[in-house]
Design an enzyme around this catalytic site. Structure first.
Site, PDB file in Angstrom:
ATOM      1  CE1 TYR A  59     -10.802   4.172   6.727  1.00  0.00           C
ATOM      2  CE2 TYR A  59     -11.132   6.456   7.717  1.00  0.00           C
ATOM      3  CZ  TYR A  59     -10.191   5.341   7.305  1.00  0.00           C
ATOM      4  OH  TYR A  59      -9.275   5.082   7.592  1.00  0.00           O
TER       5      TYR A  59
ATOM      6  CB  ALA B 247      -3.213  -0.139   7.787  1.00  0.00           C
TER       7      ALA B 247
ATOM      8  CE1 TYR C  17     -10.235   8.531   1.933  1.00  0.00           C
ATOM      9  CE2 TYR C  17     -11.668   7.520   3.151  1.00  0.00           C
ATOM     10  CZ  TYR C  17     -11.262   7.155   2.313  1.00  0.00           C
ATOM     11  OH  TYR C  17     -11.586   7.753   0.664  1.00  0.00           O
TER      12      TYR C  17
ATOM     13  CE  LYS D 130      -6.118   6.021   9.622  1.00  0.00           C
ATOM     14  NZ  LYS D 130      -4.330   5.977   9.783  1.00  0.00           N
TER      15      LYS D 130
ATOM     16  CD  GLU E  39       3.909  -7.840   4.703  1.00  0.00           C
ATOM     17  OE1 GLU E  39       2.834  -9.194   4.950  1.00  0.00           O
ATOM     18  OE2 GLU E  39       3.475  -7.018   4.535  1.00  0.00           O
TER      19      GLU E  39
ATOM     20  N   GLY F  86       0.695  -1.192   0.068  1.00  0.00           N
ATOM     21  CA  GLY F  86       0.155   0.400  -0.212  1.00  0.00           C
ATOM     22  C   GLY F  86       0.844   0.710   0.161  1.00  0.00           C
TER      23      GLY F  86
HETATM   24  P1  NAD Z   1      -1.700  -1.982   4.066  1.00  0.00           P
HETATM   25  O1  NAD Z   1      -2.233  -2.772   4.507  1.00  0.00           O
HETATM   26  O2  NAD Z   1      -1.260  -1.945   1.906  1.00  0.00           O
HETATM   27  O3  NAD Z   1      -0.284  -1.899   4.503  1.00  0.00           O
HETATM   28  C1  NAD Z   1      -0.106  -1.520   5.783  1.00  0.00           C
HETATM   29  C2  NAD Z   1       1.047  -1.687   6.412  1.00  0.00           C
HETATM   30  O4  NAD Z   1       1.403  -2.276   7.431  1.00  0.00           O
HETATM   31  C3  NAD Z   1       2.144  -3.082   5.696  1.00  0.00           C
HETATM   32  O5  NAD Z   1       3.411  -3.195   5.207  1.00  0.00           O
HETATM   33  C4  NAD Z   1       2.082  -4.398   7.500  1.00  0.00           C
HETATM   34  O6  NAD Z   1       2.698  -4.844   7.025  1.00  0.00           O
HETATM   35  C5  NAD Z   1       2.620  -3.539   8.126  1.00  0.00           C
HETATM   36  N1  NAD Z   1       2.547  -3.490   9.266  1.00  0.00           N
HETATM   37  C6  NAD Z   1       0.876  -4.118  10.390  1.00  0.00           C
HETATM   38  N2  NAD Z   1       1.353  -4.260  11.266  1.00  0.00           N
HETATM   39  C7  NAD Z   1       1.978  -3.812  11.577  1.00  0.00           C
HETATM   40  C8  NAD Z   1       2.647  -4.289  12.865  1.00  0.00           C
HETATM   41  N3  NAD Z   1       2.647  -5.191  14.013  1.00  0.00           N
HETATM   42  N4  NAD Z   1       4.343  -3.706  12.518  1.00  0.00           N
HETATM   43  C9  NAD Z   1       5.051  -3.658  11.989  1.00  0.00           C
HETATM   44  N5  NAD Z   1       4.141  -3.271  10.414  1.00  0.00           N
HETATM   45  C10 NAD Z   1       2.881  -3.416  10.309  1.00  0.00           C
HETATM   46  O7  NAD Z   1      -1.817  -0.542   4.724  1.00  0.00           O
HETATM   47  P2  NAD Z   1      -2.326   1.308   3.997  1.00  0.00           P
HETATM   48  O8  NAD Z   1      -3.912   1.265   2.821  1.00  0.00           O
HETATM   49  O9  NAD Z   1      -1.303   1.527   2.449  1.00  0.00           O
HETATM   50  O10 NAD Z   1      -2.589   2.090   4.706  1.00  0.00           O
HETATM   51  C11 NAD Z   1      -1.435   2.890   4.911  1.00  0.00           C
HETATM   52  C12 NAD Z   1      -1.849   3.989   6.172  1.00  0.00           C
HETATM   53  O11 NAD Z   1      -2.522   4.906   4.665  1.00  0.00           O
HETATM   54  C13 NAD Z   1      -3.032   3.336   7.226  1.00  0.00           C
HETATM   55  O12 NAD Z   1      -2.975   4.705   8.034  1.00  0.00           O
HETATM   56  C14 NAD Z   1      -4.379   3.743   6.318  1.00  0.00           C
HETATM   57  O13 NAD Z   1      -5.849   4.395   7.192  1.00  0.00           O
HETATM   58  C15 NAD Z   1      -3.345   5.072   5.348  1.00  0.00           C
HETATM   59  N6  NAD Z   1      -4.474   4.986   4.553  1.00  0.00           N
HETATM   60  C16 NAD Z   1      -5.174   4.679   2.994  1.00  0.00           C
HETATM   61  C17 NAD Z   1      -5.877   4.343   2.308  1.00  0.00           C
HETATM   62  C18 NAD Z   1      -6.626   3.373   1.779  1.00  0.00           C
HETATM   63  O14 NAD Z   1      -7.664   4.387   1.192  1.00  0.00           O
HETATM   64  N7  NAD Z   1      -5.762   2.474   1.316  1.00  0.00           N
HETATM   65  C19 NAD Z   1      -6.163   5.860   2.760  1.00  0.00           C
HETATM   66  C20 NAD Z   1      -5.839   6.800   3.204  1.00  0.00           C
HETATM   67  C21 NAD Z   1      -4.814   6.751   4.321  1.00  0.00           C
END
Ligand code: NAD
Length: 394
Positions: free
Chosen positions: A234, A139, A224, A243, A74, A51
């Site tokens: 949300y 996340a 978000y 958030k 992972e 992400g």
């Molecule tokens: P994602 O699930 O793709 O990525 C999550 C990452 O967190 C991964 O690299 C995972 O390995 C890591 N992770 C999870 N638990 C962990 C832990 N305990 N220790 C270490 N690493 C850990 O998520 P995403 O959608 O890219 O979200 C990332 C951020 O972006 C979040 O804060 C989310 O709220 C924000 N965001 C997401 C969106 C969306 O639509 N996806 C939109 C705006 C903001």
């Protein structure tokens, strides 16, 4: 092993290393078109394997020529079980980074724990000395509190009253009304424990105490907001409460960073298909309409395009800042004409017309691509090695 997508509930439990590599390569190719000049040369990304975090690592490395340390959580593969997609993404990212002469090391473990924070600080001290930028992009569905050992789980529920709206099963394309009961106080509290700001503050306190943040260092956390349609589930729901807490803590962290002349920011990113967002009821239908409308208006961006724009706008001083000091790269998503069109289509969408009036097929394909499936040019019938090492795993 011949690798096919396999599901448990909504989660794909297999991943394809060649497809994950293709995803990483495509993001790198996009970034390498134009370099961005920037002062951030040593970047720590917490949540760096999928992400927005993965894209941040790619833009830092290939857009800025920065050295990166990525913290991820992972699972590696074995001879007869695939690794997680984030593992294969990291394998592919590190290989390219190292081949092209960049410093890139990865720590795999629970970023919420004291042990992983200590390991990260040791690595910074040994290899980079200090960090210029921290990206906080976790996340997670659960968190074990590092001091009390208490386990908390995040809930995806409305707060106060139940929420009824349309949702889609993006595997069958069936549109139906879902009614989600409101969270109780304990569920709200647990969600804040997992996705709120406490862990961010713990990271910054430890980095400051260890004196591994460079003068003027920045900390950016992703968040978000989204439109009114998704507010109940949300922004006004349990995850939105978390958030809000993250955003409150980011302001507090900003004060603490003043001692080194640094700053903390929240970046509000656009909604897109990731492993986390596809698990939220109502959101997949919204994102498949958002994609359709943004594409028609030539405004669509994926995660690497979003982060590339964020970094470029920070570098040029053109980033949009709202009245609460948050960086806004969700401006295209939130445009009145975009949201107006989505609201109009939202009322019309049914199981019968969903494939015509939304981008649900693309949503589904993008979901598979997160796990490395569905890329052109990859032979999915051929045997693939599943047990691949991350080169610079610490
Ligand atoms: P994602 O699930 O793709 O990525 C999550 C990452 O967190 C991964 O690299 C995972 O390995 C890591 N992770 C999870 N638990 C962990 C832990 N305990 N220790 C270490 N690493 C850990 O998520 P995403 O959608 O890219 O979200 C990332 C951020 O972006 C979040 O804060 C989310 O709220 C924000 N965001 C997401 C969106 C969306 O639509 N996806 C939109 C705006 C903001």
């Amino acid at each position: 092993m011949i690798i096919k997508p396999r599901f448990r509930d909504f989660i794909c439990v297999t991943a394809h290393p060649d497809g994950c590599k293709k995803n990483v390569d495509m993001q790198i190719d996009y970034v390498k078109k134009d370099k961005i000049s920037n002062k951030f040369k040593r970047v720590l990304i917490i949540g760096a394997s999928t992400g927005y975090g993965l894209s941040s690592r790619i833009v830092s490395t290939f857009g800025w020529d920065a050295s990166t340390i990525g913290v991820v959580f992972e699972k590696p593969g074995t001879e007869n079980r695939t690794a997680t997609a984030g593992w294969y993404n990291t394998v592919a990212f590190e290989r390219r980074a190292i081949e092209e002469g960049h410093y890139a090391k990865t720590i795999n473990g629970d970023a919420f724990s004291e042990a992983i924070k200590a390991k990260t600080i040791e690595l910074i001290k040994n290899d980079l000395g200090k960090i210029d930028l921290v990206i906080y992009s976790i996340a997670s569905p659960r968190r074990k509190h590092p001091i009390t050992g208490e386990l908390s789980y995040s809930a995806l529920k409305p707060v106060g009253e139940s929420f009824k709206n349309k949702s889609v099963n993006f595997h069958t394309f069936e549109v139906s009304d879902v009614e989600i009961q409101p969270a109780n106080d304990n569920e709200i509290e647990q969600t804040i424990n997992v996705m709120g700001g406490e862990d961010l503050e713990m990271w910054v306190d430890k980095l400051l105490n260890a004196e591994v943040l460079e003068k003027g260092a920045n900390v950016i956390s992703y968040s978000y907001i989204g439109p009114k349609i998704t507010y109940p589930i949300y922004r006004n729901g349990t995850i939105g409460k978390a958030k809000e807490d993250l955003e409150r803590v980011s302001s507090k962290v900003n004060e603490k960073l003043k001692q080194i002349g640094g700053s903390a920011y929240i970046s509000i990113n656009k909604g897109l298909v990731t492993q986390s967002s596809s698990a939220i009821p109502v959101v997949p239908l919204y994102i498949s309409l958002l994609g359709k409308v943004l594409k028609e208006k030539n405004l669509e961006e994926d995660s690497v395009q979003q982060i590339y724009r964020l970094y470029s706008e920070i570098a040029s001083g053109n980033v949009i800042v709202d009245d609460r000091g948050r960086l806004r790269i969700d401006d295209r998503e939130m445009r009145a004409d975009v949201q107006g069109k989505i609201a109009e289509l939202w009322d019309k969408v049914t199981t019968e017309n969903i494939q015509q009036i939304t981008d649900i097929n693309i949503f589904r394909n993008d979901f598979f691509k997160l796990f490395g499936f569905g890329y052109e040019g990859i032979d999915y019938e051929k045997d693939s090695e599943t047990n691949i090492e991350i080169l610079n795993l610490v």
